[in-house]
Design an enzyme around this catalytic site. Structure first.
Site, PDB file in Angstrom:
ATOM      1  N   GLU A   9      42.519  -2.155  25.234  1.00  0.00           N
ATOM      2  CA  GLU A   9      43.802  -1.524  24.947  1.00  0.00           C
ATOM      3  C   GLU A   9      43.799  -0.948  23.529  1.00  0.00           C
ATOM      4  O   GLU A   9      44.190   0.192  23.293  1.00  0.00           O
ATOM      5  CB  GLU A   9      44.888  -2.590  25.073  1.00  0.00           C
ATOM      6  N   GLY A  21      55.784  -4.851  24.363  1.00  0.00           N
ATOM      7  CA  GLY A  21      56.784  -5.861  24.638  1.00  0.00           C
ATOM      8  C   GLY A  21      56.188  -7.265  24.567  1.00  0.00           C
ATOM      9  O   GLY A  21      56.798  -8.192  24.044  1.00  0.00           O
ATOM     10  N   ALA A  22      54.971  -7.425  25.085  1.00  0.00           N
ATOM     11  CA  ALA A  22      54.398  -8.763  25.169  1.00  0.00           C
ATOM     12  C   ALA A  22      53.180  -8.985  24.282  1.00  0.00           C
ATOM     13  O   ALA A  22      52.828 -10.117  23.985  1.00  0.00           O
ATOM     14  CB  ALA A  22      54.045  -9.083  26.626  1.00  0.00           C
ATOM     15  N   THR A  34      50.516  -7.234  20.921  1.00  0.00           N
ATOM     16  CA  THR A  34      50.404  -6.249  19.842  1.00  0.00           C
ATOM     17  C   THR A  34      48.937  -6.096  19.462  1.00  0.00           C
ATOM     18  O   THR A  34      48.175  -7.066  19.530  1.00  0.00           O
ATOM     19  CB  THR A  34      51.274  -6.664  18.635  1.00  0.00           C
TER      20      THR A  34
END
Ligand code: UDP
Ligand code: CA
Length: 465
Positions: free
Chosen positions: A209, A239-240, A242
């Site tokens: 990611e 949201g979940a 970083t």
């Protein structure tokens, strides 16, 4: 550029309205042909074309180790007619699912293809909210596929690959529930008229990611094919989870970082050794849950989770990941920045690896960094801008110390801004005057991992005419 909004759920749209509104769709279409993008995607597609001819030769041999499981299995497909190639990438995030439909054109057989258009649409909530009703979750994908059917000419459907990558929302679900969702989604993709490669539906590793977002941003800012190779680091706040990703300049960083924070890969004849890490549970919404003390306990019917980061008289219900939480301020108790900062500090203290050299580096920051900065007018929603870490702190103090004047639109604003400040300062260890480039789009292209992932998907599939 053509922009059409069907119904709105962007921060721009929700600004001044209920920030936690989770159910709506946003769609827009973008037409762009900036010259550097032409160059970039020419490079990409030329590489793909060559690879198809030289199918024994892997253009990026070193990449195999890290994107082995990320990419569909390699094959050479006759993807499109002479003029168009399409690629469809789903980003199944913790707060929403997005579809990116990229089209490339080749005007003349002897000319290189160009990135021509991106069509984007999103739905909320994300797949993880359907953990107990996977069929319904998969229906959200079916709806988005309708957009792809409109965007891609039917003559190209069979040759157009479609891939879905899920991020932290699914990573946090019990394995069985996540697999049930992925399996329903796979069925829906297979019922579609598009090309569904092997491994087309998966949970993406956090390392990918970060790297894919870094590839996207450094492509778009022209760094990957410039002589100077002055790459920029990226900060993504989902949201979940970083992510932080950058190209270390100092040997010390490479030597002193944990082994799994350093990843090597080769692109355009250059080997990059990146520092990247994804912190699961430290995304903005996961941090809210942690601050409220609701992570371990889960939602208990009558329990109200309280925090000094919330207006004293507030009592409300918040939904995240398909669970409803009752929450509120501390009536007759503490509130304001000082006590709130102490609360959010506990979430990051000692949890993140810190690197000295980032204090002097350039970072692009997007997703919730961008949204919250725009929500509080620190930046213009359309243009973005450069902020220092202390700007977030100043705004947090301003919002937290005046919560009596809060409107129901933004009950979490104090908590979010305080958390962002703590994450940047005490978590990653940035200086208060470290500049951050807040950017949602570069030349009209979204700064997310999906473009990097699409590039690698096309590369892997050896898309050619
Ligand atoms: O194409 C996208 C996808 C996501 N986001 C932002 O990413 C954040 C939400 O993160 P996500 O749902 O992807 O959570 P994750 O699964 O990454 O933790 C919000 O600020 C979105 O505005 C964005 O700006 N563009
Ligand atoms: Ca994300």
């Amino acid at each position: 550029m053509v922009t059409t909004y069907k119904s709105l759920n962007s921060s721009a749209a929700t600004k001044g309205k209920k920030l936690s509104a989770e159910t709506a769709t946003l769609s827009y279409k973008m037409d762009y042909e900036p010259s550097f993008l032409r160059t970039l995607f020419s490079l990409i597609l030329v590489s793909s074309l060559l690879d198809c001819v030289l199918s024994e030769v892997d253009a990026f041999p070193d990449t195999k180790t890290w994107f082995e499981n990320l990419l569909p299995s390699t094959m050479c497909i006759q993807n499109a007619s002479i003029e168009s190639v399409y690629g469809i990438m789903f980003d199944a995030g913790s707060t929403g699912t997005r579809i990116h439909i990229y089209s490339f054109t080749q005007k003349y057989p002897d000319q290189l293809p160009e990135l021509r258009k991106e069509i984007f649409e999103s739905v909320k909530p994300g797949l993880s909210a359907y953990a107990d009703i996977p069929e319904q979750g998969a229906e959200t994908i079916r709806g988005l596929l309708e957009v792809a059917k409109d965007a891609v000419p039917s003559s190209h459907w069979k040759k157009t690959p479609v891939v879905l990558k899920a991020t932290a929302g699914l990573r946090l679900l019990p394995e069985k529930k996540a697999q049930a969702l992925l399996s329903e989604v796979k069925n829906v993709l297979e019922e579609s008229p598009f090309l569904v490669p092997d491994n087309s539906v998966s949970i993406m590793n956090g390392t990918y990611e970060g790297i894919l977002a870094w590839i996207t941003v450094n492509f778009l800012t022209g760094q990957l094919y410039s002589q100077s190779k002055q790459t920029v680091g990226i900060l993504d706040l989902g949201g979940a989870s970083t992510q932080i990703t950058f190209l270390p300049q100092s040997e010390e960083t490479l030597e002193q970082s944990p082994l799994d924070f350093i990843t090597s890969f080769k692109m355009f004849h250059t080997t990059y050794k990146l520092y990247t890490h994804s912190y699961l549970g430290l995304g903005l919404k996961a941090a809210r849950l942690a601050t409220l003390g609701a992570v371990e306990t889960g939602a208990v019917d009558k329990q109200i989770f309280r925090s000094s980061c919330l207006p004293k008289n507030l009592e409300a219900v918040w939904e995240f990941g398909g669970v409803s939480y009752r929450y509120g301020g501390i009536e007759n108790g503490e509130s304001g920045f000082k006590s709130c900062y102490a609360e959010v500090l506990r979430i990051v203290a000692g949890k993140l690896h810190q690197v000295d050299e980032i204090k002097g580096s350039t970072f692009y920051a997007f997703s919730y960094y961008y949204d919250r900065a725009a929500d509080t007018n620190l930046i213009d929603y359309g243009k973005g801008g450069i902020l220092e870490v202390r700007d977030f702190e100043r705004k947090a103090i301003e919002v937290c110390d005046h919560m009596e004047g809060f409107t129901s639109s933004s009950p979490f604003l104090c908590m979010d801004l305080s958390y962002i400040t703590a994450l940047l300062k005490e978590g990653f260890g940035f200086k208060i005057n470290t500049p951050l480039q807040l950017t949602k789009k570069v030349n009209n292209v979204e700064t997310s991992w999906s473009l990097g992932a699409t590039f690698l998907m096309l590369q892997s599939l050896r898309i050619s005419n």
